[in-house]
Design an enzyme around this catalytic site. Structure first.
Site, mmCIF file in Angstrom:
data_model
loop_
_atom_site.group_PDB
_atom_site.id
_atom_site.type_symbol
_atom_site.label_atom_id
_atom_site.label_comp_id
_atom_site.label_asym_id
_atom_site.label_seq_id
_atom_site.Cartn_x
_atom_site.Cartn_y
_atom_site.Cartn_z
ATOM 1 N N TYR A 133 0.835 -1.212 0.000
ATOM 2 C CA TYR A 133 0.000 0.000 0.000
ATOM 3 C C TYR A 133 0.867 1.259 0.000
ATOM 4 O O TYR A 133 0.362 2.347 -0.245
ATOM 5 C CB TYR A 133 -0.917 0.051 1.227
ATOM 6 C CG TYR A 133 -1.927 -1.059 1.343
ATOM 7 C CD1 TYR A 133 -2.095 -2.012 0.347
ATOM 8 C CD2 TYR A 133 -2.723 -1.166 2.485
ATOM 9 C CE1 TYR A 133 -3.020 -3.033 0.482
ATOM 10 C CE2 TYR A 133 -3.658 -2.178 2.618
ATOM 11 C CZ TYR A 133 -3.799 -3.109 1.621
ATOM 12 O OH TYR A 133 -4.722 -4.112 1.765
ATOM 13 N N HIS B 130 0.862 -11.577 2.420
ATOM 14 C CA HIS B 130 -0.194 -10.927 1.639
ATOM 15 C C HIS B 130 -0.926 -11.889 0.696
ATOM 16 O O HIS B 130 -2.145 -11.812 0.553
ATOM 17 C CB HIS B 130 0.392 -9.753 0.858
ATOM 18 C CG HIS B 130 -0.590 -8.652 0.608
ATOM 19 N ND1 HIS B 130 -0.237 -7.341 0.454
ATOM 20 C CD2 HIS B 130 -1.935 -8.666 0.506
ATOM 21 C CE1 HIS B 130 -1.306 -6.594 0.261
ATOM 22 N NE2 HIS B 130 -2.355 -7.382 0.283
#
Length: 281
Positions: free
Chosen positions: A53, A111
């Protein structure tokens, strides 16, 4: 305005997480700091981030500026697949701490499994080591299927505390949710409101919302809570942030749940990101 009382869910390592969190995808820079600060002020104590991010710095700054004590917050980040080799993973986790200028993360996750490169077991061992070093409190994964989870557990003897997966009424993932629960893994829901897939305009959900005097978003988030998952919605305005937290003063009936169940589809994924084949590095 006083903060809402939010229930907690206990993880398999004894640490408790709030029953709803705040997603930070796309929130960066000074604007990201401001939005995350508002979220914390509104009552969110579980904040979700990731290396990919590119906002761990903004998150850390928002935490430092917050009037809420650090030990009351639960801060999450995620390891990207390009750094799944053991030593690279440890270095990346350490860099996450440097970028955020935090002393520890409350939750750190893999992730994606990225099964084709065969490195997620090494990455998991690195998370186990990072926990031993005190860099992270709890460790878990995102988007892991039962076969991936089973491999991790058999290899390390350590069961992930959390599995964060795509989950919303169009794609409720009942089998994965049941597997997680049977193995003591708490499920978190990303894109809980079904990002850009017309869920917030669905007439059947609108009918439930009007009957209850709530918004469609509140109905969906309440659905997540009654499933036993931790939803991670994102909202920029204080009004929307507070609205999304107001889901603990009502309940969905069996009829409501039956209506929502009819929205499920085997092809309900937002971007067709099947963890069995999808790769993200």
């Amino acid at each position: 305005m006083s903060e809402p009382r939010i229930p907690t869910l206990e993880l398999n390592d004894g640490i408790a997480l709030p029953a709803i969190g705040f997603g930070t995808y796309t929130l960066k820079g000074s604007e990201g700091v401001d939005v995350i600060q508002r979220a914390i002020r509104s009552g969110y104590h579980l904040i979700d981030s990731a290396v990919n991010y590119e906002n761990e710095g903004a998150l850390g700054e928002a935490v430092r500026r917050s009037e809420v004590a650090r030990e009351q917050l639960r801060i999450t980040s995620k390891l990207p697949g390009r750094h799944y080799e053991f030593e690279a993973a440890l270095t990346t986790i350490e860099e996450s701490l440097y970028r955020s200028q935090l002393d520890y993360f409350d939750l750190y996750l893999l992730h994606w499994p990225n099964p084709s490169n065969g490195l997620y077991v090494q990455a998991w061992r690195a998370l186990v080591e990072a926990r031993k070093r005190g860099w992270v409190k709890s460790i878990g994964v995102c988007n892991f299927l039962p076969e991936h989870l089973d491999t991790l557990i058999k290899d390390s003897g350590v069961t992930p505390a959390v599995n964060q997966i795509e989950l919303h009424p169009f794609f409720p993932q009942h089998e994965q949710l049941a597997w997680n629960k049977a193995h003591g893994i708490v499920t978190q829901s990303w894109s809980p409101l079904g990002r850009a897939n017309h869920l917030l305009k669905d007439p059947s959900l609108q009918g439930i919302a009007e009957h209850l005097g709530k918004s469609i978003a509140q109905v969906i988030l309440r659905w997540h809570y009654q499933l036993g998952t931790i939803a991670l919605p994102k909202a920029s305005s204080v009004e929307r942030q507070r609205e999304n937290l107001s889901l603990f003063d009502f309940a969905l009936s069996a009829d409501d749940l039956a209506v929502i169940a009819r929205l499920a589809s085997p092809t309900g994924r937002i971007n067709d990101q099947d963890p069995a084949v999808y790769e993200e590095f």
